[in-house]
Design an enzyme around this catalytic site. Structure first.
Site, PDB file in Angstrom:
ATOM      1  N   ASP A  18     -10.581 -11.239  -7.923  1.00  0.00           N
ATOM      2  CA  ASP A  18      -9.426 -11.979  -7.995  1.00  0.00           C
ATOM      3  C   ASP A  18      -9.550 -13.083  -7.327  1.00  0.00           C
ATOM      4  O   ASP A  18      -8.592 -14.167  -7.028  1.00  0.00           O
ATOM      5  CB  ASP A  18      -7.902 -11.375  -7.334  1.00  0.00           C
ATOM      6  CG  ASP A  18      -8.527 -11.278  -5.466  1.00  0.00           C
ATOM      7  OD1 ASP A  18      -7.571 -10.692  -5.228  1.00  0.00           O
ATOM      8  OD2 ASP A  18      -9.679 -11.366  -5.003  1.00  0.00           O
ATOM      9  N   ASP A  75     -13.213 -15.100  -2.189  1.00  0.00           N
ATOM     10  CA  ASP A  75     -13.456 -14.860  -2.584  1.00  0.00           C
ATOM     11  C   ASP A  75     -15.089 -15.658  -3.766  1.00  0.00           C
ATOM     12  O   ASP A  75     -15.774 -15.265  -4.011  1.00  0.00           O
ATOM     13  CB  ASP A  75     -13.101 -14.603  -4.314  1.00  0.00           C
ATOM     14  CG  ASP A  75     -12.118 -13.729  -4.001  1.00  0.00           C
ATOM     15  OD1 ASP A  75     -11.025 -13.783  -3.344  1.00  0.00           O
ATOM     16  OD2 ASP A  75     -12.044 -12.475  -4.711  1.00  0.00           O
TER      17      ASP A  75
HETATM   18  O1  RIB Z   1      -7.453  -7.907   2.157  1.00  0.00           O
HETATM   19  C1  RIB Z   1      -8.317  -9.438   2.048  1.00  0.00           C
HETATM   20  C2  RIB Z   1      -8.384  -9.479   0.292  1.00  0.00           C
HETATM   21  O2  RIB Z   1      -7.683  -9.701   0.029  1.00  0.00           O
HETATM   22  C3  RIB Z   1      -9.442 -10.641   0.164  1.00  0.00           C
HETATM   23  O3  RIB Z   1     -10.256  -9.786  -0.717  1.00  0.00           O
HETATM   24  C4  RIB Z   1      -8.569 -11.268  -0.043  1.00  0.00           C
HETATM   25  O4  RIB Z   1      -9.355 -12.513  -1.350  1.00  0.00           O
HETATM   26  C5  RIB Z   1      -8.091 -11.458  -0.907  1.00  0.00           C
HETATM   27  O5  RIB Z   1      -8.201 -10.847  -2.035  1.00  0.00           O
HETATM   28 CA    CA Z   2     -10.457 -11.109  -2.679  1.00  0.00          CA
END
Ligand code: RIB
Ligand code: CA
Length: 314
Positions: free
Chosen positions: A9, A14
């Site tokens: 996402d 990421d």
């Molecule tokens: O809780 C952390 C996750 O939530 C990570 O993947 C961050 O990018 C969010 O998507």
């Molecule tokens: Ca993420």
């Protein structure tokens, strides 16, 4: 050569995880599939395209689900910025996503590479659940899923008991846990403290190269969020930690095979993943279903940081 599909996402942490895989020589990122989460799907997709471009790579990006399979969407724009990448107007990709849907790409790739594909899941697992619903038999031919998800053996980051990736679509996470696909869970409990970028790391990345500068700048809102929330000058990168575990098994100091249950029915426990660790509690064998995941218990933070720095500032 290992073959990865990265399901993301694409928010700012990421992006660092994507960079780590894209910059690793013995990994082929056969495709990136995007999903709703940190920011709306359109942002996740543009952010992934931009990250690939910044790394000077050519990896196809496929759009997936714009909404969770049951619940109303939630985002983390309060943490990552409205665009998911620091709201610094960094995101101007010159490429477009593929026309094929992410779920179809995932299934086609697994069919043509049985038992070879490793999926690094660093967002809500809507795409994976949809693929399992559509063709469970093919998904059983995934070599392993590396999941950044759950609060592990610690507290939640979205509710007291739920971590964001699971909270954003707990029904999908429950489907994943019941799928029989080999899965390794990297919980949020490994992502703070020494695993996070400190002020020295941040300044070094900011000055090293255009790639490392992008990796820091896109995390500007996350840094500001941490300063406001706790006064700490740090950037926690959960997805980068999960990617580190997927890339380097020697950073794992301890893990446990366990039965994991994802709560979906009660509002206060929605998104909680209960880990039946038979080593820790007197779990009566006959009421505990068979183990369905490997859960990371500890990692070598120093080695993780050293390896991540070497990749991003290589
Ligand atoms: O809780 C952390 C996750 O939530 C990570 O993947 C961050 O990018 C969010 O998507
Ligand atoms: Ca993420």
């Amino acid at each position: 050569m290992r073959k990865f599909i990265i399901d993301t996402d694409t928010g700012s942490d990421d992006a660092v995880a994507l960079m780590m895989a894209l910059l690793t020589d013995d990994v082929e990122v056969v495709g990136i599939t995007t999903v709703c989460g940190n920011a709306p799907l359109e942002c996740s997709t543009k952010n992934a395209l931009m990250t690939v471009e910044v790394c000077g790579k050519r990896v196809p990006v496929y759009e997936g689900l714009a909404k969770p399979i049951m619940r109303e969407p939630v985002t983390a724009v309060n943490v990552h910025g409205n665009d998911g990448m620091g709201d610094l107007d960094l995101i101007h990709p010159s490429t477009l996503p593929q026309r094929m849907h992410a779920v179809d790409f995932m299934l086609e790739t697994i069919r043509s590479n049985p038992d070879e594909i490793e999926i690094v899941a660093i967002g809500p697992v809507c795409n994976l659940a949809a693929a399992i619903i559509k063709d469970a038999a093919t998904m059983k031919r995934v070599k392993r899923i590396w999941s950044m998800g759950t609060s592990g053996f610690g507290a939640g980051n979205t509710t007291p008991v739920a971590e964001f990736n699971v909270y954003a679509d707990a029904e999908s996470y429950a489907i994943l846990l019941q799928s029989g696909i080999p899965i390794t869970i990297i919980g949020f409990d490994h992502c703070l403290g020494p695993a996070a970028l400190n002020k020295t790391d941040i300044e070094a990345w900011r000055s090293h190269s255009s790639v490392s500068r992008f990796a820091v700048e896109c995390n500007t809102e996350l840094l500001n969020y941490n300063l406001k929330r706790s006064g700490e000058y740090m950037i926690d990168l959960p997805d980068a930690v999960a990617m580190g575990v997927a890339l380097w098994d020697d950073i794992v100091l301890d893990s446990v095979s366990a039965y994991c249950h994802c709560c979906t029915t009660e509002p206060h426990t929605y998104g909680q993943v209960i880990i039946y660790n038979k080593n820790d509690v007197l779990a009566i064998e006959q009421i505990t279903p068979p183990d369905n995941a490997t859960v990371i218990r500890s990692i070598d933070h120093a080695l993780f940081k050293e390896r991540m720095n070497a990749l991003i500032c290589g």
